[in-house]
Design an enzyme around this catalytic site. Structure first.
Site, short mmCIF file in Angstrom:
data_model
loop_
_atom_site.label_atom_id
_atom_site.label_comp_id
_atom_site.label_asym_id
_atom_site.label_seq_id
_atom_site.Cartn_x
_atom_site.Cartn_y
_atom_site.Cartn_z
N SER A 123 -7.63 27.54 -43.03
CA SER A 123 -7.32 28.15 -44.33
C SER A 123 -5.94 28.77 -44.35
O SER A 123 -5.59 29.56 -43.47
CB SER A 123 -8.32 29.27 -44.65
N HIS A 173 -7.53 23.83 -48.72
CA HIS A 173 -7.73 22.74 -47.77
C HIS A 173 -7.44 21.43 -48.49
O HIS A 173 -8.28 20.91 -49.21
CB HIS A 173 -9.17 22.72 -47.27
N HIS A 193 -16.43 21.77 -43.92
CA HIS A 193 -17.22 22.88 -43.40
C HIS A 193 -18.71 22.60 -43.61
O HIS A 193 -19.09 21.94 -44.57
CB HIS A 193 -16.88 24.18 -44.15
N TYR A 211 -20.81 24.67 -44.73
CA TYR A 211 -21.30 25.28 -45.99
C TYR A 211 -21.02 24.42 -47.22
O TYR A 211 -21.56 24.67 -48.29
CB TYR A 211 -20.72 26.69 -46.19
N GLU A 212 -20.17 23.38 -47.05
CA GLU A 212 -19.94 22.49 -48.19
C GLU A 212 -21.13 21.55 -48.39
O GLU A 212 -21.20 20.86 -49.41
CB GLU A 212 -18.65 21.69 -47.98
N ALA A 224 -9.21 30.62 -39.95
CA ALA A 224 -9.10 32.01 -40.37
C ALA A 224 -10.39 32.70 -39.96
O ALA A 224 -11.46 32.10 -40.02
CB ALA A 224 -8.92 32.08 -41.88
N MET A 257 -16.19 30.45 -40.04
CA MET A 257 -17.14 29.47 -40.58
C MET A 257 -16.78 28.03 -40.22
O MET A 257 -17.19 27.09 -40.92
CB MET A 257 -17.22 29.61 -42.11
N SER A 258 -16.01 27.83 -39.15
CA SER A 258 -15.58 26.45 -38.82
C SER A 258 -15.41 26.32 -37.32
O SER A 258 -15.93 27.13 -36.55
CB SER A 258 -14.24 26.17 -39.52
N ASN A 282 -8.85 39.46 -41.72
CA ASN A 282 -9.50 40.71 -42.14
C ASN A 282 -10.27 41.30 -40.97
O ASN A 282 -10.61 40.58 -40.03
CB ASN A 282 -10.48 40.44 -43.30
N HIS A 301 -12.23 35.41 -50.41
CA HIS A 301 -11.47 34.24 -49.97
C HIS A 301 -9.99 34.42 -50.31
O HIS A 301 -9.12 33.95 -49.56
CB HIS A 301 -12.02 32.96 -50.60
N1 HPA Z 1 -16.19 36.15 -41.56
C1 HPA Z 1 -16.38 34.82 -41.54
N2 HPA Z 1 -15.42 33.94 -41.84
C2 HPA Z 1 -14.21 34.44 -42.15
C3 HPA Z 1 -13.95 35.81 -42.19
C4 HPA Z 1 -14.99 36.72 -41.87
O1 HPA Z 1 -14.84 37.96 -41.89
N3 HPA Z 1 -12.64 35.97 -42.54
C5 HPA Z 1 -12.13 34.71 -42.71
N4 HPA Z 1 -13.08 33.79 -42.47
#
Ligand code: HPA
Length: 276
Positions: A30, A61, A83, A85-86, A113, A211-212, A235, A247
């Site tokens: 990302s 993406h 991903h 989740y898609e 990310a 998440m990847s 973050n 996001h």
């Molecule tokens: N959690 C999961 N996936 C993420 C996060 C997070 O805090 N930040 C960016 N992708």
């Protein structure tokens, strides 16, 4: 039997790029898609032109295979990834990685990310992945094993290749970029974690959560490729951060870390190419 045809993917790519194929690959996470703008480009192939390549649906993406070089080092880049989740069945995440393997790729760097569980590894930090925890509940290698790529059961002790980690550390030092090292934990998403989940993951030893990445590592390592990875911390994870996660924040913070990431990776690939 699998429900996809790697040979057809290879043919589609070979029709668009007949020259030598890079031995190094990079998956852009990302907000890191701009890396492509810093490459010398030979061929750009939209995923939609490669039969069976899952097309990413996520903002940030873009879904193209970039073939060219960075600082003189041949490189193929996945600009955009799929991903769990898609809604893609996990085994289909193997398609791009196995296609790269069939085209001769020997090493792959995976970026993403992620949220950090450490106050002193805040937004903008880069974390080299030294190991992972698969908490996604899924695995792209479930199903019949394709013996052409690897064995049914395989060791994960050196899934995040020690040599490549050393080379990443050396590149970071040369570029004066701070590179943390830690354990990446994958959730399926699409929601960010609850604070209680983050506390548990931190106790388990997770330094970054995303998440990847784990499916790609599993498929590449299974196929005998060397794997390295870097998380861009966008973050502090939920509950450690004092605000709601989004996001938009992921993209904004990944953009800010882009310059360090670009220099580090360009150096890594260029030095690796010179040493080979
Ligand atoms: N959690 C999961 N996936 C993420 C996060 C997070 O805090 N930040 C960016 N992708």
């Amino acid at each position: 039997m699998t429900d996809y045809d790697i040979d057809a993917c290879v043919r589609a790519i070979r029709e668009r790029h007949s020259g030598p194929f890079p031995k190094s690959a990079l998956i852009l996470g990302s907000g890191l898609g701009r890396f492509g703008e810093t490459m010398q480009m030979d061929s750009v192939i939209p995923y939609g032109d490669i039969p069976g390549f899952p097309v990413s649906t996520v903002a940030g993406h873009s879904g193209k295979l970039l073939i060219g070089s960075i600082n003189g080092a041949p490189l193929v880049c996945m600009q955009g990834r799929m991903h769990l989740y898609e809604g893609y069945p996990a085994h289909r995440l193997a398609i791009p990685i196995r296609t790269l393997k069939a085209l001769g790729v020997e090493q792959i760097v995976i970026t993403n990310a992620a949220g950090s569980t450490h106050l002193d590894m805040g937004p903008g930090s880069l974390m080299m992945i030294e190991d992972h925890i698969n908490f996604s509940g899924q695995n792209p290698l479930i199903g019949p094993n394709d013996d052409r790529f690897g064995d049914r059961f395989f060791d994960m002790s050196d899934a995040w290749n020690a040599d490549l980690r050393g080379q990443l550390q050396a590149a970071a030092k040369a570029e004066d970029v701070t590179l943390h090292s830690g354990v990446y934990l994958q959730v399926a998403g699409p929601n960010f974690e609850t604070p209680a989940e983050v506390r548990m993951f931190a106790q388990w030893g997770a330094d970054a959560i995303g998440m990847s990445t784990v499916p790609e590592c599993l498929v590449a390592h299974h196929a005998g490729m060397k794997v390295a990875g870097i998380s861009v911390v966008t973050n502090l994870a939920a509950g450690i951060a004092k605000h709601a996660l989004s996001h938009d924040e992921t993209i904004t913070e990944a953009n800010k870390a882009f310059e360090n990431m670009q220099r580090l990776l360009a150096r890594f690939f260029a030095d690796g190419h010179k040493a080979a």
